[in-house]
Design a protein around this motif. Sequence first.
Motif, short mmCIF file in Angstrom:
data_model
loop_
_atom_site.label_atom_id
_atom_site.label_comp_id
_atom_site.label_asym_id
_atom_site.label_seq_id
_atom_site.Cartn_x
_atom_site.Cartn_y
_atom_site.Cartn_z
N GLU A 68 11.83 14.23 0.29
CA GLU A 68 11.08 13.60 1.37
C GLU A 68 11.33 12.08 1.33
O GLU A 68 11.58 11.51 0.27
CB GLU A 68 9.58 13.88 1.19
CG GLU A 68 9.19 15.33 1.30
CD GLU A 68 9.29 15.86 2.72
OE1 GLU A 68 9.18 15.05 3.67
OE2 GLU A 68 9.50 17.08 2.88
N SER A 69 11.24 11.45 2.48
CA SER A 69 11.31 9.99 2.49
C SER A 69 10.10 9.44 1.75
O SER A 69 9.06 10.10 1.64
CB SER A 69 11.35 9.46 3.93
OG SER A 69 10.19 9.85 4.64
N ALA A 70 10.24 8.24 1.20
CA ALA A 70 9.19 7.70 0.35
C ALA A 70 9.05 6.20 0.55
O ALA A 70 10.01 5.51 0.93
CB ALA A 70 9.47 8.01 -1.12
N ASP A 71 7.86 5.68 0.26
CA ASP A 71 7.62 4.24 0.32
C ASP A 71 8.31 3.53 -0.84
O ASP A 71 8.72 2.37 -0.71
CB ASP A 71 6.12 3.96 0.25
CG ASP A 71 5.36 4.49 1.46
OD1 ASP A 71 5.92 4.43 2.57
OD2 ASP A 71 4.22 4.96 1.27
N LEU A 72 8.42 4.22 -1.98
CA LEU A 72 9.06 3.66 -3.17
C LEU A 72 10.07 4.67 -3.69
O LEU A 72 9.75 5.85 -3.83
CB LEU A 72 8.03 3.37 -4.26
CG LEU A 72 6.88 2.42 -3.92
CD1 LEU A 72 5.85 2.44 -5.05
CD2 LEU A 72 7.41 1.00 -3.70
N LYS B 211 18.44 4.78 2.66
CA LYS B 211 18.14 5.51 3.90
C LYS B 211 16.95 6.45 3.75
O LYS B 211 16.32 6.81 4.75
CB LYS B 211 19.37 6.29 4.36
CG LYS B 211 20.49 5.41 4.89
CD LYS B 211 21.68 6.25 5.31
CE LYS B 211 22.79 5.39 5.88
NZ LYS B 211 24.00 6.20 6.26
N ARG B 212 16.64 6.86 2.51
CA ARG B 212 15.51 7.76 2.29
C ARG B 212 14.17 7.01 2.28
O ARG B 212 13.11 7.64 2.23
CB ARG B 212 15.66 8.52 0.97
CG ARG B 212 16.88 9.38 0.82
CD ARG B 212 17.06 10.37 1.93
NE ARG B 212 16.01 11.35 2.01
CZ ARG B 212 15.92 12.27 2.96
NH1 ARG B 212 16.79 12.29 3.95
NH2 ARG B 212 14.95 13.15 2.97
N LEU B 213 14.22 5.68 2.31
CA LEU B 213 12.99 4.91 2.31
C LEU B 213 12.25 5.05 3.63
O LEU B 213 12.85 5.09 4.71
CB LEU B 213 13.29 3.43 2.08
CG LEU B 213 13.75 3.01 0.69
CD1 LEU B 213 14.23 1.57 0.71
CD2 LEU B 213 12.64 3.20 -0.34
N GLN C 110 0.84 -1.20 0.00
CA GLN C 110 0.00 0.00 0.00
C GLN C 110 0.88 1.26 0.00
O GLN C 110 0.87 2.03 0.95
CB GLN C 110 -0.92 -0.01 1.23
CG GLN C 110 -2.10 0.96 1.16
CD GLN C 110 -3.17 0.56 0.17
OE1 GLN C 110 -3.22 -0.58 -0.28
NE2 GLN C 110 -4.05 1.49 -0.17
N PRO C 111 1.59 1.53 -1.08
CA PRO C 111 2.49 2.70 -1.08
C PRO C 111 1.70 4.00 -1.16
O PRO C 111 0.74 4.13 -1.93
CB PRO C 111 3.33 2.49 -2.34
CG PRO C 111 2.44 1.68 -3.25
CD PRO C 111 1.66 0.78 -2.34
N ASP C 112 2.12 4.97 -0.38
CA ASP C 112 1.48 6.29 -0.38
C ASP C 112 2.35 7.33 -1.09
O ASP C 112 1.83 8.32 -1.60
CB ASP C 112 1.21 6.73 1.05
CG ASP C 112 0.56 8.10 1.12
OD1 ASP C 112 -0.62 8.21 0.74
OD2 ASP C 112 1.23 9.07 1.54
N SER C 113 3.67 7.09 -1.11
CA SER C 113 4.58 8.09 -1.67
C SER C 113 5.64 7.41 -2.53
O SER C 113 6.00 6.25 -2.30
CB SER C 113 5.25 8.89 -0.54
OG SER C 113 5.89 8.00 0.37
N ALA C 114 6.14 8.15 -3.51
CA ALA C 114 7.17 7.62 -4.41
C ALA C 114 8.12 8.73 -4.81
O ALA C 114 7.72 9.90 -4.95
CB ALA C 114 6.54 6.99 -5.65
N LEU C 115 9.37 8.36 -5.02
CA LEU C 115 10.40 9.28 -5.48
C LEU C 115 11.07 8.67 -6.70
O LEU C 115 11.57 7.54 -6.64
CB LEU C 115 11.44 9.52 -4.37
CG LEU C 115 12.72 10.27 -4.76
CD1 LEU C 115 12.40 11.69 -5.22
CD2 LEU C 115 13.70 10.29 -3.58
N PHE C 116 11.06 9.40 -7.80
CA PHE C 116 11.69 8.95 -9.04
C PHE C 116 12.97 9.75 -9.26
O PHE C 116 12.92 10.98 -9.33
CB PHE C 116 10.76 9.15 -10.23
CG PHE C 116 9.57 8.23 -10.25
CD1 PHE C 116 9.57 7.09 -11.03
CD2 PHE C 116 8.44 8.52 -9.50
CE1 PHE C 116 8.47 6.24 -11.05
CE2 PHE C 116 7.34 7.69 -9.51
CZ PHE C 116 7.36 6.54 -10.28
N LEU C 117 14.08 9.04 -9.40
CA LEU C 117 15.35 9.69 -9.72
C LEU C 117 15.61 9.42 -11.20
O LEU C 117 16.07 8.35 -11.58
CB LEU C 117 16.46 9.14 -8.83
CG LEU C 117 16.18 9.25 -7.32
CD1 LEU C 117 17.35 8.70 -6.52
CD2 LEU C 117 15.88 10.69 -6.92
#
Length: 251
Positions: A134-138, A164-166, A67-74
């Motif tokens: 921000e830290s992220a679920d993904l 570590k940002r997870l 159930q991911p709420d947040s994601a960060l794409f690099l």
Amino acid sequence: MLRERVERVLAEVHDAWGMIRVLEVDDYRFLEFGDAIEQSCVFTADPSWLEYDYTRAMLIGALCHPQPDSALFLGLGAGTLTQACLRFLPVEDVECIELRPAVPHLAHEYLGLDDDPRLYIRVGDALELLDTAESADLIFVDLYTDFGPAPAHLAWGFLENCQKRLSPGGWLIINQWADDHGKPLGAALLRGLYHRHYWELPVKEGNVILMVPADLDQHLDLAGLSARAEALAPRLGYSLQSLIGAIRPAT
């Protein structure tokens, strides 16, 4: 009779890192860097359609989280994976860091990237901006240049910081090249950094997708992953099960 493929150049931009080009062939558009180095493929009728196995494998990495709420794409590219996650996952907060200012512009203008209120794009170097994200679920790492993987793909400190940002229970998904033996590039470094506690998914394009949990107490629920993929298949328009069957422990 086979119809000749007609290739049209829709846009060409030159920046400090070289050339970016958008091409159209039939029902597809392609984002290319440099001398015909294809970065992304977009099905124009549905920009969230994942044409290539490596992008589908990265979506499988996202399904490791129930159930991911947040994601960060690099790395943004054409934004197809970002669009797929916004459409098919319950994410509400999505951040993307993209090095080249022209890429988001081209993605919006030619490649079907929606102006979604859940998506925030920052332009800059992921190595420098990661600490302010921000830290992220993904977290997705897909940083490629004209010549292959960016140095960040083999930078111990950067990859360590990504983990570590997870958020607790989160997953880091890395699109890595494979070597001549089918192992991810930098396998020795990865094994040491992540204590062999990650999973690999090799795909036919010659990539290996890495799925790294936030900590050593966290394990891959393969049955849960498979069930989530099966439930999603009617909406995706394709099955992920054959790719899931190729998942293996760190080699």
